[in-house]
Design a protein around this motif. Sequence first.
Motif, PDB file in Angstrom:
ATOM      1  N   GLU A 210      -4.488  21.056   6.428  1.00 24.31           N
ATOM      2  CA  GLU A 210      -5.186  20.470   6.308  1.00 24.31           C
ATOM      3  C   GLU A 210      -5.379  18.553   6.645  1.00 24.31           C
ATOM      4  OE1 GLU A 210      -7.880  22.429   5.956  1.00 24.31           O
ATOM      5  OE2 GLU A 210      -6.987  24.389   4.883  1.00 24.31           O
ATOM      6  N   PHE A 211      -4.770  18.287   7.650  1.00 26.38           N
ATOM      7  CA  PHE A 211      -5.230  16.649   7.479  1.00 26.38           C
ATOM      8  C   PHE A 211      -6.318  15.735   7.873  1.00 26.38           C
ATOM      9  CE2 PHE A 211      -4.906  12.883  10.494  1.00 26.38           C
ATOM     10  CZ  PHE A 211      -3.582  12.680   9.844  1.00 26.38           C
ATOM     11  N   GLN A 212      -7.880  17.150   7.608  1.00 29.12           N
ATOM     12  CA  GLN A 212      -9.079  15.815   7.630  1.00 29.12           C
ATOM     13  C   GLN A 212      -9.265  15.522   5.533  1.00 29.12           C
ATOM     14  OE1 GLN A 212      -8.826  19.692   8.208  1.00 29.12           O
ATOM     15  NE2 GLN A 212      -9.618  20.327   5.887  1.00 29.12           N
ATOM     16  N   ASP A 213      -7.862  16.586   5.139  1.00 31.68           N
ATOM     17  CA  ASP A 213      -8.400  15.834   3.606  1.00 31.68           C
ATOM     18  C   ASP A 213      -7.572  14.720   3.294  1.00 31.68           C
ATOM     19  OD1 ASP A 213     -10.122  17.913   3.531  1.00 31.68           O
ATOM     20  OD2 ASP A 213      -8.993  19.392   2.827  1.00 31.68           O
ATOM     21  N   ILE A 214      -6.949  14.122   4.047  1.00 25.56           N
ATOM     22  CA  ILE A 214      -5.680  12.789   3.981  1.00 25.56           C
ATOM     23  C   ILE A 214      -6.518  11.975   3.237  1.00 25.56           C
ATOM     24  CG2 ILE A 214      -5.427  11.988   5.567  1.00 25.56           C
ATOM     25  CD1 ILE A 214      -2.263  12.077   5.912  1.00 25.56           C
ATOM     26  N   ASN A 215      -5.641  11.173   1.944  1.00 19.32           N
ATOM     27  CA  ASN A 215      -6.433   9.351   2.221  1.00 19.32           C
ATOM     28  C   ASN A 215      -5.814   8.927   2.855  1.00 19.32           C
ATOM     29  OD1 ASN A 215      -4.648   9.088   0.198  1.00 19.32           O
ATOM     30  ND2 ASN A 215      -5.662  10.089  -1.709  1.00 19.32           N
ATOM     31  N   GLN A 216      -6.057   7.173   2.473  1.00 19.47           N
ATOM     32  CA  GLN A 216      -5.465   5.407   3.288  1.00 19.47           C
ATOM     33  C   GLN A 216      -3.681   5.976   2.139  1.00 19.47           C
ATOM     34  OE1 GLN A 216      -7.352   4.184   4.985  1.00 19.47           O
ATOM     35  NE2 GLN A 216      -4.986   4.338   5.744  1.00 19.47           N
ATOM     36  N   ILE A 217      -3.907   6.263   1.303  1.00 21.76           N
ATOM     37  CA  ILE A 217      -2.635   5.866   0.775  1.00 21.76           C
ATOM     38  C   ILE A 217      -1.545   7.318   1.366  1.00 21.76           C
ATOM     39  CG2 ILE A 217      -2.916   7.011  -1.347  1.00 21.76           C
ATOM     40  CD1 ILE A 217      -0.771   3.957  -0.996  1.00 21.76           C
ATOM     41  N   GLN A 218      -2.044   8.467   1.163  1.00 21.27           N
ATOM     42  CA  GLN A 218      -1.343   9.680   1.898  1.00 21.27           C
ATOM     43  C   GLN A 218      -0.771   9.201   3.411  1.00 21.27           C
ATOM     44  OE1 GLN A 218      -3.815  12.238   0.505  1.00 21.27           O
ATOM     45  NE2 GLN A 218      -3.194  13.252  -0.878  1.00 21.27           N
ATOM     46  N   TYR A 219      -1.756   8.358   4.185  1.00 17.38           N
ATOM     47  CA  TYR A 219      -1.516   8.406   5.247  1.00 17.38           C
ATOM     48  C   TYR A 219      -0.987   7.568   5.979  1.00 17.38           C
ATOM     49  CZ  TYR A 219      -2.329   7.745  10.337  1.00 17.38           C
ATOM     50  OH  TYR A 219      -2.670   7.116  11.738  1.00 17.38           O
ATOM     51  N   ASP A 220      -0.468   6.570   5.336  1.00 15.10           N
ATOM     52  CA  ASP A 220       0.575   5.274   5.394  1.00 15.10           C
ATOM     53  C   ASP A 220       1.419   5.586   5.211  1.00 15.10           C
ATOM     54  OD1 ASP A 220      -1.771   3.518   5.432  1.00 15.10           O
ATOM     55  OD2 ASP A 220      -1.977   2.657   4.151  1.00 15.10           O
ATOM     56  N   THR A 221       1.879   6.576   3.825  1.00 19.85           N
ATOM     57  CA  THR A 221       2.972   7.148   3.395  1.00 19.85           C
ATOM     58  C   THR A 221       3.958   7.873   4.768  1.00 19.85           C
ATOM     59  OG1 THR A 221       2.632   6.530   1.041  1.00 19.85           O
ATOM     60  CG2 THR A 221       4.541   7.276   1.586  1.00 19.85           C
ATOM     61  N   ILE A 222       3.057   8.324   4.668  1.00 16.84           N
ATOM     62  CA  ILE A 222       3.391   9.706   6.140  1.00 16.84           C
ATOM     63  C   ILE A 222       4.153   8.531   7.187  1.00 16.84           C
ATOM     64  CG2 ILE A 222       1.590  10.527   7.283  1.00 16.84           C
ATOM     65  CD1 ILE A 222       4.108  12.907   5.367  1.00 16.84           C
ATOM     66  N   ARG A 223       2.989   8.153   7.357  1.00 13.23           N
ATOM     67  CA  ARG A 223       3.140   7.185   8.891  1.00 13.23           C
ATOM     68  C   ARG A 223       5.490   6.864   8.459  1.00 13.23           C
ATOM     69  NH1 ARG A 223      -0.734   3.636  11.920  1.00 13.23           N
ATOM     70  NH2 ARG A 223       0.698   4.272  13.310  1.00 13.23           N
ATOM     71  N   LEU A 224       4.976   5.429   7.372  1.00 17.60           N
ATOM     72  CA  LEU A 224       6.442   4.997   7.536  1.00 17.60           C
ATOM     73  C   LEU A 224       7.237   6.043   7.316  1.00 17.60           C
ATOM     74  CD1 LEU A 224       5.645   2.212   4.275  1.00 17.60           C
ATOM     75  CD2 LEU A 224       6.292   2.511   6.935  1.00 17.60           C
TER      76      LEU A 224
END
Length: 608
Positions: A210-224
């Motif tokens: 459900e990647f379309q539901d991701i918010n900014q802080i979730q994305y920034d953390t998972i990228r790290l």
Amino acid sequence: MELSDIQKKAVTHKDGACLVLAGPGSGKTLTIVKRIEYLIKQYKVPPEDILVVTFTKAAAREMKERFLSLKNGKKGVTFGTFHGVYYGILKWAYRMDAGNILSEEEKRAMICETLAQEKIEAEEEKEFVEGIVNEISLIKNNRLNPKEYECHTCGKENFLKVYTSYERKRKQKRKLDFDDILTTCYELFRTREDVLNLWRKKFRYILVDEFQDINQIQYDTIRLLAAPFNNLFVVGDDDQSIYGFRGARPEIILNFEKDYPGAKKWILDQNFRSTKSIASAAARVIENNENRYQKKIAAPGERGDTVHIQEVRDASEEATFVANRIEKAYESGTPYREMAALFRTNKDAGVLTEVLMERGIPFWMKEFIPNMYEHFTAKDIQSYLRMAIGGRERKDLFSVMNKPLRYLERGCVDGSIFSFEEIRRFYCDKDWMQKRIDQLEWDLKLLQKMTPYAAIRYIRKTVGYDEYLREYAKSRGIKKDELYERLDEVQERSKQFGTIEEWFVHIERYGQEMKEWAKHYQEKEDAVRILTMHGAKGLEFDRVFLMHANEDIIPYKKAEVKAEIEEERRLFYVAMTRAKRNLVVSYVKTKNGKDRYPSRFVEELLLC
């Protein structure tokens, strides 16, 4: 189920970033679990190296169960929500436990305390506090500056006071709220590279559902966490991004290939759920969005019934029409549980639930339906009308004596029962107040002879209650139209009653039915599902009734800019694609005595 060629390509992906665009009914869960299996069986990746992240505990549990049910499903893979995974990392790093997490009750109590300290009042406190809670989450999830944030609940200045006080109290208690779990984990990774590297080694392969539901802080953390190898396999559908109010940002999925140049992209282009008629109709609507991945989703199943579009006079006729359809479908063999009525907001469902109750048709709601007569505006009207038919309880007088402003004081009445003579004596030395008291008593005498509909209209327009609501909304930084609409609904529903007494009998009976229904507020085995369009996400039914498809409802009246309109269109698309075999879309011609127009999405649906 055998995999399609595109599913096989996604399943056999190994290293590097990969985006899988999975439309409604395209088999995304199967694709994810088969990909996990392939990593372990064919690429010899240890199960402990794999992290699967989704947004709800139920989804994570279902994903895990689906994987373990496979012949080659092995234990060791980590399945969890963003909050669950990040909380686990914080527990390890800081030796945290449940005592460090602020409960939702504590959070709301802190906010209520601040509201009292700052003398910020609201007639509907529960709804008001809920709005503030949601906006605090929005700030944290998108890493916004609270000093620059324009609050929709209570105005910028008041919101900043509440936010600042809440954060101070939370930190004094040395606790994190639900959203702080995300922000604290991000800061941990950003400032402690040694800790980050340990978890990078632990989770070498990351899958996000459900990647379309991701918010900014979730994305920034998972990228790290995914760097530097970026074995990040994300599955979602930009056309189903509908949680902007929670902080979800569709541009994250749309910009994924920019963030990861060279990422593989696969489109699961078959809808195994819906008929060809439903899939093609939904496609006609969603293709009007500009900010999306271009894709053609085919439905390999039968053609099926044409999508039925129904124009009705008003909400009562619409509810009757849908109830008739439900009864006929049930008699023809469709279980109640395979039918759903979808609304933009849960408060729109009131008329239908009344009709279903009257006919004994079982129904279940995912979201609790508010009793319209419990809203403060409806309660004020009831206070006026109880006094009009002879009631003299002090609480009714206190409820409305300064709505509109009359400068009456609570001290003008001593006991639990009042009289106008008592109030006149209290203001015996003020002629200007005598005139106001006379006018109130005269208005009540006139109301006594009116029908409920005429009485409510008189209270609003002649007595000045609408003007009070306008001032109330202005002082709290909210839109008066929202309050007017609540009252419009009550006024419109009162038309069917000839006397004020009959109207009160109905309100009492309806309240009792709601209480009885609430006692059994759990999912029934065989009952029609009454859902909001948001609440229907991820579900499917044989027959779907998409109701109140009117402008200002869907798209919602608050949606003004292009991005908001496109999210509303995505929501309409999600609602349509819940249907497997039969879809009915209805709209009203009038509501609360005013002309209404079909949604622009209905117009798009009609285009050949």
